[in-house]
Write a protein that holds these residues in place. Structure first.
Motif, short mmCIF file in Angstrom:
data_model
loop_
_atom_site.label_atom_id
_atom_site.label_comp_id
_atom_site.label_asym_id
_atom_site.label_seq_id
_atom_site.Cartn_x
_atom_site.Cartn_y
_atom_site.Cartn_z
N UNK A 63 18.47 40.86 13.41
CA UNK A 63 18.14 42.14 14.29
C UNK A 63 19.15 42.36 15.11
N UNK A 64 19.50 43.87 15.23
CA UNK A 64 20.60 44.37 16.22
C UNK A 64 20.10 45.81 16.55
N UNK A 65 20.76 45.86 17.81
CA UNK A 65 20.43 47.39 18.11
C UNK A 65 19.01 47.72 18.55
N UNK A 66 18.58 48.80 18.29
CA UNK A 66 17.23 49.36 18.76
C UNK A 66 16.33 48.27 17.96
N UNK A 67 16.55 47.70 16.98
CA UNK A 67 15.24 46.96 16.44
C UNK A 67 15.25 45.59 17.30
N UNK A 68 16.42 44.98 17.70
CA UNK A 68 16.37 43.93 18.47
C UNK A 68 15.78 44.10 19.86
N UNK A 82 12.03 44.20 19.42
CA UNK A 82 11.49 43.02 19.14
C UNK A 82 11.38 42.30 20.49
N UNK A 83 12.57 42.43 21.61
CA UNK A 83 12.37 41.81 22.62
C UNK A 83 11.29 42.22 23.64
N UNK A 84 11.05 43.74 23.53
CA UNK A 84 10.18 44.22 24.19
C UNK A 84 8.82 43.90 23.84
N UNK A 85 8.61 43.63 22.46
CA UNK A 85 7.22 42.86 22.26
C UNK A 85 6.99 41.52 22.69
N UNK A 86 8.15 40.91 22.85
CA UNK A 86 7.97 39.40 23.57
C UNK A 86 7.64 39.55 24.76
N UNK A 87 7.68 40.51 25.54
CA UNK A 87 7.53 40.56 26.92
C UNK A 87 6.45 41.56 27.50
N UNK A 88 5.96 42.42 26.61
CA UNK A 88 5.25 43.50 26.80
C UNK A 88 4.21 43.20 27.53
N UNK A 89 3.31 42.36 27.22
CA UNK A 89 1.91 42.31 28.14
C UNK A 89 2.30 41.93 29.68
N UNK A 112 20.22 42.37 31.72
CA UNK A 112 21.69 41.90 31.84
C UNK A 112 21.35 40.70 30.95
N UNK A 113 20.14 39.81 30.90
CA UNK A 113 20.20 38.70 29.97
C UNK A 113 20.03 39.16 28.43
N UNK A 114 19.33 40.17 28.22
CA UNK A 114 19.33 40.87 26.93
C UNK A 114 20.71 41.25 26.38
N UNK A 115 21.48 42.12 27.30
CA UNK A 115 22.63 42.75 26.94
C UNK A 115 23.87 41.88 26.72
#
Length: 294
Positions: free
Chosen positions: A102-107, A110-117, A158-161
């Motif tokens: 996964x790259x770009x918006x798709x990644x 996915x990261x948002x879904x991992x911390x969304x709640x 910062x950690x994600x980028x």
């Protein structure tokens, strides 16, 4: 002791940051080792969070130095509930590692879904606190919660980028899958922008403290400025080869030793594959410790 003296306020803020972070880590790691069930820990922290809301209400109604301290400490208790819920893995989002490729918006999605709640829970808490305290004469507790939230978002971006030293031995196993979303291969060009924004807010808070005419405002601004300075240091630890483990070694299990993690640079074979192929130790990648956003 003059609780409104700037040096006193700064020392109290630093001590509170160090102790509260350590206590949260100690509770999370105790639950991780099976000493307490995560639900039990979260139940205790729910009581602490409720007490924090009460302290924020009490502090918000009192435009005095003690009112600023009370509201600030209450905000930390409420924030601690969210930290424990997140670090134990009880309240995060989608479980599992980042899907490969996964790259770009798709990644990002996915990261948002991992911390969304967890993020939605903080949003709901922030809205609730705003409704309770927006008209309070002393809103430094509410502002403290907002500052913690804003700097948490900045650290996660910062950690994600791209933060080369985002992996830390302080990171509990309950959220270890989130490391797959980290970008430790390079430093993001956005880092100076995030640092400049944080530095600007720090200067605004220092200026507010210097211009305050009431003691409660002076105390509140200094508390916020100190925590902003600490947040800037935490951001720097994410990108420089400095270990944060020594600060909270007392909060870790006695059987857990802080050892640098061996990590291969991006594009190289995994370390276990290197070992299988019989490559000499000097050809394996060196790992470094950094600070995970806790």
């Amino acid at each position: 002791m003059d609780l409104a003296h700037p040096v006193t306020v700064i020392l109290i803020a630093i001590a509170t940051w160090w102790l509260s972070t350590g206590l949260v880590l100690a509770m999370v790691h105790r639950a991780e080792r099976g000493g307490w069930r995560p639900v039990t820990v979260l139940g205790l922290m729910t009581l602490a969070g409720a007490a924090g809301v009460a302290l924020m209400l009490e502090g918000g109604a009192n435009p005095t130095p003690m009112g600023s301290y009370t509201g600030f400490m209450g905000a930390l208790l409420v924030w601690a509930w969210h930290e424990v819920a997140f670090l134990t893995g009880v309240l995060t989002g989608r479980r599992g590692d980042c899907p490969p490729g996964l790259t770009g918006l798709a990644r990002f999605q996915a990261a948002w879904r991992a911390v969304r709640d967890h993020e939605l829970a903080i949003l709901a808490t922030g809205i609730g606190l705003w409704l309770l305290l927006a008209e309070a004469p002393n809103r430094f507790g509410l502002t403290a919660f907002g500052l913690l939230w804003g700097m948490r978002i900045s650290a996660k971006l910062l950690i994600f980028l791209g933060a080369p030293h985002a992996v830390s031995d302080l990171m509990p196993r309950g959220i270890s899958h989130l490391k797959s979303y980290f970008n430790t291969g390079r430093l993001t060009p956005v880092f100076p922008v995030l640092l400049a924004i944080a530095g600007g807010l720090f200067l605004v808070l220092v200026l507010g403290a210097s211009r305050a005419v009431q003691d409660y405002s002076t105390v509140g601004h200094i508390l916020l400025a100190t925590f902003m300075a600490l947040a800037i240091i935490e951001h720097l630890i994410l990108v420089v080869p400095v270990s944060d483990t020594a600060l909270w070694r007392w909060a870790l299990p006695r059987t857990q030793e802080a050892k640098p993690r061996m990590e291969a640079p991006q594009g190289s074979p995994p370390l276990d594959e290197m070992a299988r192929l019989g490559l000499p130790r000097k050809e394996r990648a060196d790992g470094r410790l950094g600070m995970s956003e806790t």
